[in-house]
Write a protein that holds these residues in place. Structure first.
Motif, PDB file in Angstrom:
ATOM      1  N   SER A   1       3.288  -6.627 -13.195  1.00 10.14           N
ATOM      2  CA  SER A   1       4.735  -6.287 -13.270  1.00 10.14           C
ATOM      3  C   SER A   1       5.343  -5.707 -12.345  1.00 10.14           C
ATOM      4  CB  SER A   1       5.060  -5.697 -14.806  1.00 10.14           C
ATOM      5  OG  SER A   1       4.311  -4.443 -14.477  1.00 10.14           O
ATOM      6  N   SER A   2       4.500  -5.236 -11.323  1.00  7.55           N
ATOM      7  CA  SER A   2       5.024  -4.499  -9.998  1.00  7.55           C
ATOM      8  C   SER A   2       4.201  -5.070  -9.086  1.00  7.55           C
ATOM      9  CB  SER A   2       4.895  -3.197 -10.249  1.00  7.55           C
ATOM     10  OG  SER A   2       4.970  -2.417  -9.003  1.00  7.55           O
ATOM     11  N   PRO A   3       4.763  -5.670  -7.725  1.00  6.47           N
ATOM     12  CA  PRO A   3       3.925  -5.861  -6.671  1.00  6.47           C
ATOM     13  C   PRO A   3       3.582  -4.753  -6.069  1.00  6.47           C
ATOM     14  CG  PRO A   3       6.436  -6.105  -6.132  1.00  6.47           C
ATOM     15  CD  PRO A   3       6.408  -5.382  -7.521  1.00  6.47           C
ATOM     16  N   ASN A   4       3.803  -3.283  -6.319  1.00  2.00           N
ATOM     17  CA  ASN A   4       3.372  -2.360  -5.425  1.00  2.00           C
ATOM     18  C   ASN A   4       1.818  -2.092  -5.433  1.00  2.00           C
ATOM     19  OD1 ASN A   4       5.976  -2.079  -4.690  1.00  2.00           O
ATOM     20  ND2 ASN A   4       6.199   0.034  -5.935  1.00  2.00           N
ATOM     21  N   VAL A   5       1.218  -1.398  -4.359  1.00  2.00           N
ATOM     22  CA  VAL A   5      -0.244  -1.161  -4.496  1.00  2.00           C
ATOM     23  C   VAL A   5      -0.620   0.154  -4.131  1.00  2.00           C
ATOM     24  CG1 VAL A   5      -2.267  -1.902  -3.177  1.00  2.00           C
ATOM     25  CG2 VAL A   5      -0.219  -3.526  -3.297  1.00  2.00           C
ATOM     26  N   ILE A   6      -1.578   0.830  -4.579  1.00  2.00           N
ATOM     27  CA  ILE A   6      -2.155   2.073  -4.417  1.00  2.00           C
ATOM     28  C   ILE A   6      -3.491   1.852  -3.599  1.00  2.00           C
ATOM     29  CG2 ILE A   6      -2.839   4.454  -4.893  1.00  2.00           C
ATOM     30  CD1 ILE A   6       0.247   3.942  -5.486  1.00  2.00           C
ATOM     31  N   VAL A   7      -3.618   2.288  -2.589  1.00  2.00           N
ATOM     32  CA  VAL A   7      -5.098   2.324  -1.839  1.00  2.00           C
ATOM     33  C   VAL A   7      -5.555   3.837  -1.611  1.00  2.00           C
ATOM     34  CG1 VAL A   7      -6.623   1.578   0.068  1.00  2.00           C
ATOM     35  CG2 VAL A   7      -4.683   0.428  -0.659  1.00  2.00           C
ATOM     36  N   MET A   8      -6.775   4.392  -2.319  1.00  2.00           N
ATOM     37  CA  MET A   8      -7.038   5.578  -2.229  1.00  2.00           C
ATOM     38  C   MET A   8      -8.578   5.868  -1.747  1.00  2.00           C
ATOM     39  SD  MET A   8      -5.960   7.947  -5.376  1.00  2.00           S
ATOM     40  CE  MET A   8      -4.001   7.915  -5.070  1.00  2.00           C
ATOM     41  N   GLY A   9      -8.668   6.776  -1.129  1.00  2.00           N
ATOM     42  CA  GLY A   9     -10.117   7.058  -0.892  1.00  2.00           C
ATOM     43  C   GLY A   9     -10.301   7.984   0.363  1.00  2.00           C
ATOM     44  N   ASP A  10     -11.379   8.557   0.502  1.00  2.00           N
ATOM     45  CA  ASP A  10     -11.632   9.624   1.685  1.00  2.00           C
ATOM     46  C   ASP A  10     -11.568   9.189   2.897  1.00  2.00           C
ATOM     47  OD1 ASP A  10     -12.708  11.370  -0.477  1.00  2.00           O
ATOM     48  OD2 ASP A  10     -15.042  11.109   0.102  1.00  2.00           O
ATOM     49  N   VAL A  11     -11.612  10.172   3.834  1.00  2.00           N
ATOM     50  CA  VAL A  11     -11.521   9.937   5.153  1.00  2.00           C
ATOM     51  C   VAL A  11     -12.363   8.914   5.587  1.00  2.00           C
ATOM     52  CG1 VAL A  11     -11.481  10.788   7.547  1.00  2.00           C
ATOM     53  CG2 VAL A  11     -10.240  12.164   5.707  1.00  2.00           C
ATOM     54  N   GLY A  12     -12.381   7.754   6.466  1.00  2.00           N
ATOM     55  CA  GLY A  12     -13.386   7.026   6.808  1.00  2.00           C
ATOM     56  C   GLY A  12     -14.170   6.036   5.925  1.00  2.00           C
ATOM     57  N   ALA A  13     -13.535   5.918   4.586  1.00  2.00           N
ATOM     58  CA  ALA A  13     -14.169   5.131   3.401  1.00  2.00           C
ATOM     59  C   ALA A  13     -13.970   3.740   3.709  1.00  2.00           C
ATOM     60  CB  ALA A  13     -13.775   5.635   2.161  1.00  2.00           C
TER      61      ALA A  13
ATOM     62  N   SER B   1      11.815 -14.437   3.251  1.00  2.00           N
ATOM     63  CA  SER B   1      10.533 -13.731   3.248  1.00  2.00           C
ATOM     64  C   SER B   1      10.208 -12.792   2.242  1.00  2.00           C
ATOM     65  CB  SER B   1       9.844 -13.489   4.583  1.00  2.00           C
ATOM     66  OG  SER B   1      10.224 -14.263   5.644  1.00  2.00           O
ATOM     67  N   ALA B   2       8.901 -12.617   1.840  1.00  2.00           N
ATOM     68  CA  ALA B   2       8.434 -11.799   1.009  1.00  2.00           C
ATOM     69  C   ALA B   2       7.756 -10.606   1.943  1.00  2.00           C
ATOM     70  CB  ALA B   2       7.192 -12.073  -0.034  1.00  2.00           C
ATOM     71  N   THR B   3       8.365  -9.444   1.857  1.00  2.00           N
ATOM     72  CA  THR B   3       7.856  -8.483   2.992  1.00  2.00           C
ATOM     73  C   THR B   3       6.729  -7.494   2.289  1.00  2.00           C
ATOM     74  OG1 THR B   3       9.968  -8.690   3.909  1.00  2.00           O
ATOM     75  CG2 THR B   3       8.638  -6.829   4.601  1.00  2.00           C
ATOM     76  N   THR B   4       5.713  -7.108   2.983  1.00  2.00           N
ATOM     77  CA  THR B   4       4.854  -6.190   2.690  1.00  2.00           C
ATOM     78  C   THR B   4       4.994  -5.103   3.187  1.00  2.00           C
ATOM     79  OG1 THR B   4       3.013  -7.723   1.868  1.00  2.00           O
ATOM     80  CG2 THR B   4       2.233  -5.649   2.240  1.00  2.00           C
ATOM     81  N   VAL B   5       5.368  -3.791   2.741  1.00  2.00           N
ATOM     82  CA  VAL B   5       5.407  -2.498   3.573  1.00  2.00           C
ATOM     83  C   VAL B   5       4.381  -1.622   3.250  1.00  2.00           C
ATOM     84  CG1 VAL B   5       6.958  -0.914   4.085  1.00  2.00           C
ATOM     85  CG2 VAL B   5       7.924  -3.094   3.222  1.00  2.00           C
ATOM     86  N   VAL B   6       3.613  -1.456   4.544  1.00  2.00           N
ATOM     87  CA  VAL B   6       2.431  -0.521   4.498  1.00  2.00           C
ATOM     88  C   VAL B   6       2.697   0.806   4.813  1.00  2.00           C
ATOM     89  CG1 VAL B   6       0.064  -0.050   5.059  1.00  2.00           C
ATOM     90  CG2 VAL B   6       1.053  -2.532   4.779  1.00  2.00           C
ATOM     91  N   TYR B   7       2.635   1.992   3.773  1.00  2.00           N
ATOM     92  CA  TYR B   7       2.637   3.177   4.357  1.00  2.00           C
ATOM     93  C   TYR B   7       1.228   3.852   4.576  1.00  2.00           C
ATOM     94  CZ  TYR B   7       7.853   2.579   2.856  1.00  2.00           C
ATOM     95  OH  TYR B   7       8.638   2.057   2.575  1.00  2.00           O
ATOM     96  N   GLU B   8       0.901   3.931   5.733  1.00  2.00           N
ATOM     97  CA  GLU B   8      -0.490   4.532   5.993  1.00  2.00           C
ATOM     98  C   GLU B   8       0.141   6.044   5.951  1.00  2.00           C
ATOM     99  OE1 GLU B   8      -3.446   3.934   6.891  1.00  2.00           O
ATOM    100  OE2 GLU B   8      -3.769   1.932   7.081  1.00  2.00           O
ATOM    101  N   GLU B   9      -1.058   7.114   5.313  1.00  2.00           N
ATOM    102  CA  GLU B   9      -0.439   8.332   4.891  1.00  2.00           C
ATOM    103  C   GLU B   9       0.673   8.034   4.151  1.00  2.00           C
ATOM    104  OE1 GLU B   9      -2.005  11.037   6.072  1.00  2.00           O
ATOM    105  OE2 GLU B   9      -3.481   9.956   7.686  1.00  2.00           O
ATOM    106  N   GLY B  10       0.592   7.572   3.216  1.00  2.00           N
ATOM    107  CA  GLY B  10       1.686   7.200   2.039  1.00  2.00           C
ATOM    108  C   GLY B  10       1.885   8.560   1.323  1.00  2.00           C
TER     109      GLY B  10
ATOM    110  N   LEU C   1      15.943  -2.754  -6.593  1.00  2.00           N
ATOM    111  CA  LEU C   1      16.459  -3.446  -5.544  1.00  2.00           C
ATOM    112  C   LEU C   1      15.543  -3.992  -4.569  1.00  2.00           C
ATOM    113  CD1 LEU C   1      18.858  -4.148  -3.513  1.00  2.00           C
ATOM    114  CD2 LEU C   1      18.596  -1.567  -2.599  1.00  2.00           C
ATOM    115  N   SER C   2      14.311  -2.963  -4.431  1.00  2.00           N
ATOM    116  CA  SER C   2      13.144  -3.409  -3.587  1.00  2.00           C
ATOM    117  C   SER C   2      12.432  -4.728  -4.059  1.00  2.00           C
ATOM    118  CB  SER C   2      12.350  -2.026  -3.749  1.00  2.00           C
ATOM    119  OG  SER C   2      11.110  -2.326  -3.293  1.00  2.00           O
ATOM    120  N   ARG C   3      12.350  -4.603  -5.626  1.00  2.00           N
ATOM    121  CA  ARG C   3      11.677  -6.000  -5.910  1.00  2.00           C
ATOM    122  C   ARG C   3      12.605  -7.092  -5.685  1.00  2.00           C
ATOM    123  NH1 ARG C   3       9.310  -2.589 -10.556  1.00  2.00           N
ATOM    124  NH2 ARG C   3      11.264  -3.339 -11.430  1.00  2.00           N
ATOM    125  N   GLY C   4      13.552  -7.055  -6.026  1.00  2.00           N
ATOM    126  CA  GLY C   4      14.733  -8.288  -5.844  1.00  2.00           C
ATOM    127  C   GLY C   4      14.773  -8.587  -4.634  1.00  2.00           C
ATOM    128  N   LEU C   5      14.484  -7.803  -3.416  1.00  2.00           N
ATOM    129  CA  LEU C   5      14.410  -8.050  -2.070  1.00  2.00           C
ATOM    130  C   LEU C   5      13.119  -8.688  -1.590  1.00  2.00           C
ATOM    131  CD1 LEU C   5      16.417  -5.338  -0.442  1.00  2.00           C
ATOM    132  CD2 LEU C   5      17.139  -7.543  -0.951  1.00  2.00           C
TER     133      LEU C   5
END
Ligand SMILES: Nc1ncnc2c1ncn2[C@@H]1O[C@H](COP(=O)(O)OP(=O)(O)OP(=O)(O)O)[C@@H](O)[C@H]1O
Ligand SMILES: [Mg+2]
Length: 491
Positions: free
Chosen positions: A129-141, A358-367, A385-389
């Motif tokens: 229901s949401s295209p958002n993603v969470i990537v989590m983990g230790d430094v260097g994993a 286009s569909a746009t994937t926006v990556v926030y490193e250090e999110g 709005l973000s989903r609509g775009l």
């Protein structure tokens, strides 16, 4: 001399002896007599069917039983239901389908894991229901390797896709995505604090195009809050800021208004006709509130003149398939990184309004800068709005324990439908992931000990899966952050 044949003969005789006879293995059947189920459904001679077997052999002798041996002759192997699933291939079908892009291999079933948040969001019925993603983990994993491959490089192979990255990690004096961006024929947009880099205008009309004056006011409010170390504005200050912005937008500058144009207006708020009827004390309070915001923003402009003072540089555009906002040279502490991420995010919403192909994937490193601080309000307010775009936000971060409960950041995390958890060696961080993402209780322990490149994956209503991220040789070189890379050797 004995031949192999002699050996088998003597062995079979051995099994015929009175006592040993009871332990004899099943008789071997010649290969030509063996066979599986034939077309008619009957079994060949070599097929062992469970209903024809006598069941577990027990020690029935009284003497053995007295000594505690009254039990199955063969002890079964200890197992958990989850391990035993592997024995029944009918039950352990691949955890995902084949749509999207390959993300890695399920460690248990060894089948491929495929997923793409945009494909899953657009499928009928929706898988997430949401295209958002969470990537989590230790430094260097392995978070950035995963993100580069699965949310940037591989989806760019699909039609109508574009990537935007806020690239925070320094690698040889520039962001770690720089070589990837150049591979697609573009240059990263560099931000520096020494005045040689790019400028992002807080008052860029593109921002108002996306979210209106309301969005622009919210952004200015949040930037002021970030500049004060997350101290919120009181209602007097909010009013003063709104009035100053209104005044600035209404003035003729002969060019696009910039942050420096708002500052004098913050000191003149009480001259506004709207406040003429206020008591002297109230006008005094409003005046002070305006000055307090003015001084905060003044300090910000002083410190980051080249970064925020002026019109947005021409280099800031999304014309390419992959755009990188290279913020790797900005200081780790202080407001520069979250401020640029917040302005960039709002600028993009306006920019994408005029171009929805286009569909746009926006990556926030250090999110964490977006989710853990005041900017989470922006993401939350603009979610629809973000989903609509056609935007899919990917937030890459180290841990979630610092995110306040009931904050907008927490709401964003809980709303994301694609979750990737790499190793979290601190038990409290692993437990936080298990509880927040609703993993099985024993998964907390697994998260603590995951190897590099291994992760726990969950999306939509699919069960969590332990996945190994597999990279091609090219991707391995592209994502190797342990050593310096030269563009020439990769491509
Ligand atoms: N799929 C993988 N298989 C094996 N090793 C991997 C894999 N992915 C990453 N690694 C190893 O881990 C190292 C660090 O990877 P990466 O930079 O992606 O980690 P990170 O979690 O983003 O780290 P940081 O928190 O510092 O940003 C890589 O250089 C590589 O050696
Ligand atoms: Mg990284």
């Amino acid at each position: 001399m004995t031949t192999p044949n002699d050996t088998s003969v003597s062995r079979s005789r051995l099994w015929a002896l009175p006592v040993l006879r009871r332990f004899a293995p099943p008789a071997e059947i010649p290969a030509d007599e063996a066979g599986g189920i034939d077309t008619a459904g009957s079994h060949g001679a070599a097929e062992i069917v469970p209903w024809a077997l006598p069941g577990t052999a027990l020690r029935t002798q009284a003497a053995a039983a007295r000594r505690g041996f009254y039990a199955p002759v063969l002890a079964g192997a200890p197992t958990t239901t989850r391990q035993a699933e592997i024995l029944n291939t009918a039950l352990i079908g691949p955890p995902t389908g084949t749509r999207g892009v390959v993300n890695g291999r399920d460690v248990l079933s060894r089948t491929t894991i495929s997923h793409d948040p945009v494909t899953a969001y657009n499928s009928e019925p929706r898988e997430v229901s949401s295209p958002n993603v969470i990537v989590m983990g230790d430094v260097g994993a392995g978070k950035s390797s995963h993100t580069k491959c699965n949310y940037v490089v591989r989806p760019l192979l699909l039609q109508g896709r574009r990537g935007v990255v806020f690239d925070k990690k320094d690698q040889n004096g520039e962001g770690e995505y720089s070589n990837v961006v150049r591979h697609y024929g573009f240059e990263p947009i560099r931000f520096t604090t020494d005045g040689t880099g790019t400028t992002l205008n807080l008052l860029d009309p593109m921002i108002a195009r996306g979210t209106g004056v309301k969005g622009q006011t919210r952004l200015l409010n949040i930037v002021t809050r970030i500049a004060r170390g997350d101290q919120p504005l009181n209602e007097w200050e909010e009013e003063a800021l709104r009035a100053a912005l209104r005044r600035t937008v209404g003035q003729a500058h002969g060019r696009v208004p910039v942050l420096a144009d708002v500052l004098p207006n913050l000191g003149l708020v009480v001259d506004d006709d709207d406040y003429r009827t206020l008591s002297v004390t109230a006008r005094d309070d409003l005046h002070k509130a305006g000055l307090s915001v003015k001084w905060t923003l003044n300090g910000l402009l002083d410190e980051y003149a080249g970064l925020l003072d002026g019109e947005t540089s021409a280099a800031v555009d999304l014309s390419g398939k992959l755009t990188s906002f290279d913020i790797s040279q900005l200081p780790d502490d202080g407001p520069a990184v979250p401020v640029i991420m917040a302005i960039g995010n709002m600028w993009m919403l306006g920019r994408l309004r005029s171009e929805r192909t286009s569909a746009t994937t926006v990556v926030y490193e250090e999110g964490w800068h977006m989710i853990g601080g005041p900017s989470a309000q922006l993401i939350k307010a603009n979610q629809k709005l973000s989903r609509g775009l056609g935007i899919s936000n990917v937030f890459v971060m180290h841990k979630g324990t610092d995110i306040p409960k009931d904050s907008p950041g927490m709401a964003i995390i809980q709303e994301a439908q694609t979750v990737v958890v790499y190793r979290q060696s601190r038990p409290e961080d692993a437990l936080w992931c298990q509880q927040t993402f609703g993993f099985a209780p024993e998964t907390a322990r697994t998260i603590e000990t995951l190897a590099d490149g291994h992760y726990i994956f969950k999306f939509g209503s699919h069960p969590e899966t332990h996945v190994e991220h597999i990279r091609s040789e090219w991707e391995r070189q592209l994502t190797n952050t342990d050593e310096g890379l030269s563009v020439g050797t990769i491509f």
